[in-house]
Design a protein around this motif. Structure first.
Motif, PDB file in Angstrom:
ATOM      1  N   HIS A 189      -1.331   8.671   1.608  1.00  0.00           N
ATOM      2  CA  HIS A 189      -1.673   7.427   2.287  1.00  0.00           C
ATOM      3  C   HIS A 189      -2.144   7.813   3.687  1.00  0.00           C
ATOM      4  O   HIS A 189      -1.567   8.706   4.328  1.00  0.00           O
ATOM      5  N   PRO A 241      -4.058  14.271  -1.881  1.00  0.00           N
ATOM      6  CA  PRO A 241      -4.190  12.904  -1.352  1.00  0.00           C
ATOM      7  C   PRO A 241      -2.885  12.385  -0.767  1.00  0.00           C
ATOM      8  O   PRO A 241      -1.795  12.712  -1.252  1.00  0.00           O
ATOM      9  N   CYS A 274       1.538   2.090   1.374  1.00  0.00           N
ATOM     10  CA  CYS A 274       2.510   3.009   1.973  1.00  0.00           C
ATOM     11  C   CYS A 274       3.675   2.215   2.560  1.00  0.00           C
ATOM     12  O   CYS A 274       3.647   0.991   2.629  1.00  0.00           O
ATOM     13  N   LEU A 334       0.241   6.251  -5.014  1.00  0.00           N
ATOM     14  CA  LEU A 334      -0.963   6.102  -4.204  1.00  0.00           C
ATOM     15  C   LEU A 334      -1.689   4.791  -4.474  1.00  0.00           C
ATOM     16  O   LEU A 334      -2.444   4.318  -3.632  1.00  0.00           O
ATOM     17  N   ILE A 349      -6.371   5.749   1.338  1.00  0.00           N
ATOM     18  CA  ILE A 349      -5.953   7.059   0.867  1.00  0.00           C
ATOM     19  C   ILE A 349      -6.786   8.104   1.601  1.00  0.00           C
ATOM     20  O   ILE A 349      -8.008   7.977   1.699  1.00  0.00           O
ATOM     21  N   CYS A 377       2.305   9.738  -3.059  1.00  0.00           N
ATOM     22  CA  CYS A 377       2.143  10.320  -1.732  1.00  0.00           C
ATOM     23  C   CYS A 377       3.347  11.238  -1.511  1.00  0.00           C
ATOM     24  O   CYS A 377       4.495  10.794  -1.615  1.00  0.00           O
TER      25      CYS A 377
END
Length: 99
Positions: free
Chosen positions: A69, A67, A44, A40, A59, A33
């Motif tokens: 979080h 992409p 997070c 990912l 995601i 991320c």
């Protein structure tokens, strides 16, 4: 320099007639991320602080195909309306559980 079809080629000269570019992308679990810098496939930062929520860390994919979080991009969008990587206007393409 362009040659007509009737002109003879010099020895060793090559004429390129067609180019076809091919590319591929594969998710190998090493993507991170760009906001929190966690992978990912891992929760997070917000979900790490609350282990009960970590199992459902989602995601979010933008229409720009970047992409993040979900919690990270949601917090980011409170102060900016663009993708952190390419500065295009953020639009959700999909949100889902990756791990």
């Amino acid at each position: 320099m362009s040659q007509s079809p009737t002109q003879a080629l010099a020895p060793g000269e090559i004429v390129l007639k067609k180019v076809r570019a091919v590319a591929s992308w594969k998710f190998d679990g090493q993507d991170v991320c760009a906001i929190c810098r966690n992978q990912l496939v891992e929760p997070c930062v917000e979900c790490l602080a609350s282990p009960a929520a970590a199992d459902e860390c989602k995601i979010a994919w933008g229409t720009c195909m970047h992409p993040y979080h979900f919690h990270c991009i949601r917090k980011w969008l409170k102060t900016r309306e663009c993708c952190p990587i390419d500065n295009t206007t953020w639009e959700y393409q999909s949100v889902g559980i990756l791990h």
